[in-house]
Design a protein around this motif. Structure first.
Motif, mmCIF file in Angstrom:
data_model
loop_
_atom_site.group_PDB
_atom_site.id
_atom_site.type_symbol
_atom_site.label_atom_id
_atom_site.label_comp_id
_atom_site.label_asym_id
_atom_site.label_seq_id
_atom_site.Cartn_x
_atom_site.Cartn_y
_atom_site.Cartn_z
ATOM 1 N N PHE A 63 0.822 -1.221 0.000
ATOM 2 C CA PHE A 63 0.000 0.000 0.000
ATOM 3 C C PHE A 63 0.852 1.266 0.000
ATOM 4 O O PHE A 63 0.333 2.353 -0.232
ATOM 5 C CB PHE A 63 -0.927 -0.003 1.214
ATOM 6 N N ASP A 64 2.152 1.127 0.245
ATOM 7 C CA ASP A 64 3.028 2.293 0.198
ATOM 8 C C ASP A 64 3.251 2.780 -1.238
ATOM 9 O O ASP A 64 3.840 3.840 -1.454
ATOM 10 C CB ASP A 64 4.370 1.984 0.852
ATOM 11 N N GLN A 65 2.755 1.996 -2.211
ATOM 12 C CA GLN A 65 2.869 2.396 -3.608
ATOM 13 C C GLN A 65 1.694 3.255 -4.071
ATOM 14 O O GLN A 65 1.519 3.469 -5.267
ATOM 15 C CB GLN A 65 2.944 1.135 -4.489
ATOM 16 N N PHE A 66 0.919 3.752 -3.108
ATOM 17 C CA PHE A 66 -0.275 4.524 -3.472
ATOM 18 C C PHE A 66 0.082 5.765 -4.272
ATOM 19 O O PHE A 66 -0.478 6.011 -5.355
ATOM 20 C CB PHE A 66 -1.045 4.906 -2.207
ATOM 21 N N LYS A 67 1.002 6.567 -3.776
ATOM 22 C CA LYS A 67 1.352 7.805 -4.479
ATOM 23 C C LYS A 67 1.980 7.549 -5.843
ATOM 24 O O LYS A 67 1.602 8.194 -6.832
ATOM 25 C CB LYS A 67 2.274 8.661 -3.602
ATOM 26 N N PRO A 68 2.958 6.613 -5.971
ATOM 27 C CA PRO A 68 3.512 6.358 -7.311
ATOM 28 C C PRO A 68 2.491 5.827 -8.306
ATOM 29 O O PRO A 68 2.702 5.902 -9.520
ATOM 30 C CB PRO A 68 4.599 5.306 -7.037
ATOM 31 N N THR A 69 1.372 5.300 -7.800
ATOM 32 C CA THR A 69 0.368 4.714 -8.684
ATOM 33 C C THR A 69 -0.623 5.752 -9.204
ATOM 34 O O THR A 69 -1.344 5.496 -10.173
ATOM 35 C CB THR A 69 -0.403 3.601 -7.932
ATOM 36 N N LEU A 70 -0.666 6.921 -8.593
ATOM 37 C CA LEU A 70 -1.668 7.918 -8.962
ATOM 38 C C LEU A 70 -1.562 8.328 -10.433
ATOM 39 O O LEU A 70 -2.571 8.422 -11.137
ATOM 40 C CB LEU A 70 -1.547 9.148 -8.057
ATOM 41 N N MET A 71 -0.362 8.574 -10.909
ATOM 42 C CA MET A 71 -0.197 8.982 -12.302
ATOM 43 C C MET A 71 -0.570 7.863 -13.280
ATOM 44 O O MET A 71 -1.286 8.116 -14.268
ATOM 45 C CB MET A 71 1.232 9.459 -12.561
ATOM 46 N N PRO A 72 -0.125 6.608 -13.069
ATOM 47 C CA PRO A 72 -0.599 5.536 -13.961
ATOM 48 C C PRO A 72 -2.111 5.369 -13.946
ATOM 49 O O PRO A 72 -2.710 5.072 -14.989
ATOM 50 C CB PRO A 72 0.104 4.289 -13.405
ATOM 51 N N VAL A 73 -2.750 5.564 -12.781
ATOM 52 C CA VAL A 73 -4.211 5.469 -12.715
ATOM 53 C C VAL A 73 -4.844 6.569 -13.561
ATOM 54 O O VAL A 73 -5.788 6.320 -14.327
ATOM 55 C CB VAL A 73 -4.696 5.561 -11.258
ATOM 56 N N LEU A 74 -4.321 7.786 -13.434
ATOM 57 C CA LEU A 74 -4.842 8.898 -14.231
ATOM 58 C C LEU A 74 -4.642 8.632 -15.717
ATOM 59 O O LEU A 74 -5.536 8.917 -16.532
ATOM 60 C CB LEU A 74 -4.152 10.195 -13.816
ATOM 61 N N GLU A 75 -3.480 8.085 -16.088
ATOM 62 C CA GLU A 75 -3.224 7.765 -17.484
ATOM 63 C C GLU A 75 -4.218 6.727 -17.999
ATOM 64 O O GLU A 75 -4.720 6.831 -19.119
ATOM 65 C CB GLU A 75 -1.795 7.250 -17.657
ATOM 66 N N THR A 76 -4.507 5.721 -17.166
ATOM 67 C CA THR A 76 -5.452 4.675 -17.574
ATOM 68 C C THR A 76 -6.834 5.252 -17.823
ATOM 69 O O THR A 76 -7.490 4.934 -18.830
ATOM 70 C CB THR A 76 -5.521 3.589 -16.487
ATOM 71 N N ILE A 77 -7.296 6.108 -16.922
ATOM 72 C CA ILE A 77 -8.612 6.730 -17.092
ATOM 73 C C ILE A 77 -8.634 7.620 -18.327
ATOM 74 O O ILE A 77 -9.586 7.595 -19.122
ATOM 75 C CB ILE A 77 -8.984 7.539 -15.838
ATOM 76 N N ASP A 78 -7.572 8.396 -18.519
ATOM 77 C CA ASP A 78 -7.524 9.308 -19.659
ATOM 78 C C ASP A 78 -7.402 8.554 -20.983
ATOM 79 O O ASP A 78 -7.904 9.017 -22.017
ATOM 80 C CB ASP A 78 -6.356 10.285 -19.507
ATOM 81 N N LEU A 79 -6.729 7.403 -20.971
ATOM 82 C CA LEU A 79 -6.682 6.578 -22.175
ATOM 83 C C LEU A 79 -8.092 6.171 -22.603
ATOM 84 O O LEU A 79 -8.455 6.244 -23.785
ATOM 85 C CB LEU A 79 -5.839 5.327 -21.919
ATOM 86 N N ALA A 80 -8.882 5.738 -21.606
ATOM 87 C CA ALA A 80 -10.257 5.314 -21.906
ATOM 88 C C ALA A 80 -11.105 6.487 -22.374
ATOM 89 O O ALA A 80 -11.902 6.355 -23.313
ATOM 90 C CB ALA A 80 -10.872 4.660 -20.673
ATOM 91 N N ILE A 81 -10.949 7.643 -21.727
ATOM 92 C CA ILE A 81 -11.732 8.819 -22.123
ATOM 93 C C ILE A 81 -11.370 9.255 -23.538
ATOM 94 O O ILE A 81 -12.252 9.481 -24.389
ATOM 95 C CB ILE A 81 -11.498 9.973 -21.126
ATOM 96 N N PHE A 82 -10.072 9.379 -23.820
ATOM 97 C CA PHE A 82 -9.619 9.830 -25.138
ATOM 98 C C PHE A 82 -10.079 8.852 -26.217
ATOM 99 O O PHE A 82 -10.616 9.260 -27.259
ATOM 100 C CB PHE A 82 -8.095 9.943 -25.146
ATOM 101 N N GLY A 83 -9.863 7.553 -25.986
ATOM 102 C CA GLY A 83 -10.238 6.557 -26.982
ATOM 103 C C GLY A 83 -11.729 6.536 -27.241
ATOM 104 O O GLY A 83 -12.168 6.402 -28.395
ATOM 105 N N THR A 84 -12.536 6.688 -26.185
ATOM 106 C CA THR A 84 -13.988 6.658 -26.353
ATOM 107 C C THR A 84 -14.478 7.884 -27.106
ATOM 108 O O THR A 84 -15.305 7.779 -28.025
ATOM 109 C CB THR A 84 -14.684 6.569 -24.991
ATOM 110 N N VAL A 85 -13.982 9.062 -26.730
ATOM 111 C CA VAL A 85 -14.427 10.299 -27.392
ATOM 112 C C VAL A 85 -14.036 10.303 -28.862
ATOM 113 O O VAL A 85 -14.849 10.621 -29.746
ATOM 114 C CB VAL A 85 -13.854 11.528 -26.670
ATOM 115 N N VAL A 86 -12.783 9.932 -29.148
ATOM 116 C CA VAL A 86 -12.345 9.878 -30.552
ATOM 117 C C VAL A 86 -13.169 8.852 -31.323
ATOM 118 O O VAL A 86 -13.592 9.101 -32.458
ATOM 119 C CB VAL A 86 -10.844 9.536 -30.622
#
Length: 264
Positions: A63-86
């Protein structure tokens, strides 16, 4: 007098024979699949200790990897948003051309159907590999891959919705002398918009899951972080990332279900 039974009398027997025949075909298909995939259920029992060893080394999750994981989580969500909108923006005009009741010309119909089939038949993982070679590693090739693959999936479903729509409002506006653009804006769009939004939200769910896998080929997101942890045998980090993935997918499903109820 003829001894032939009436058609109605043969119908139940014919249905039973068809059901038995269909069941035999399904059994035969499953049997050949069992042979081709070389299924060995007993190996699961003999290899259970290996899985138990990996699980034991994955606990407790990191669970100490919470902060380093925030950016990959944001990237994953944004990948889905970008791909869906396009995908939605490009699939919608294609679906108009690919719908028999809306297309202005047969050549455009076949061309649109061809594009939709091509983008759908090539897996998003292959698209990601192609775009990685073009633009390099990172989230952008993954977003492009999701967008292109979404064109095919959304275009096909959108076209089916448009073909099944009620043509009454379209015919009524056409008889009043309305232009093609007016008919499209006031009859076609209102008639299919709720269904299209629901399909787009379903596609967002699929893109979110796909974005996790695309990270395995260097397309960013949690998938890339997860692959790195697996290669380094950091099983506690892997366990934490799986928990994050579960929470992320569950939240996306709940949000999509809520939005679908709003537009229904």
């Amino acid at each position: 007098m003829t001894n032939e039974l009436p058609v109605a009398g043969r119908t139940p027997l014919a249905r039973q024979l068809m059901m038995i025949g269909a069941a035999l075909v399904l059994v035969a298909l499953f049997a050949q699949a069992w042979v081709v995939v070389q299924a060995r259920p007993q190996d699961l029992v003999t290899g259970a200790h290996g899985m138990a060893d990996i699980i034991s080394r994955s606990l407790p999750p990191a669970f100490d990897q919470f902060k380093p994981t925030l950016m990959p989580v944001l990237e994953t969500i944004d990948l889905a948003i970008f791909g869906t909108v396009v995908g939605v923006l490009l699939a919608f005009p294609l679906s108009i051309l690919a719908a028999r009741n809306m297309t202005p010309a047969k050549p455009l119909y076949y061309a649109a159907r061809g594009v939709i089939s091509l983008t759908r038949s090539v897996p998003d993982l292959v698209w990601a590999l192609l775009f990685v070679t073009a633009v390099g590693l990172g989230p952008f090739p993954g977003a492009l891959a999701l967008g292109v693959h979404s064109i095919g999936m959304l275009g096909r479903l959108f076209a089916e919705v448009i073909e099944d729509m009620d043509m009454g409002p379209v015919e009524a506006l056409t008889l009043t002398g309305a232009s093609r653009l007016q008919v499209f804006a006031h009859a076609v769009v209102p008639g299919v918009l709720p269904s299209l939004l629901g399909i787009a939200l379903y596609r967002f769910d699929e893109n979110l899951r796909s974005s996790l896998v695309l990270g395995f080929v260097g397309a960013g997101g949690i998938g890339f972080f997860l692959l790195t942890a697996m290669n380094l045998f950091q099983y506690q980090t892997v366990a934490f990332l799986l928990i994050v993935t579960f929470v992320l997918v569950t939240c996306a499903e709940r949000m999509s279900a809520y939005l679908r109820r709003l537009v229904a």
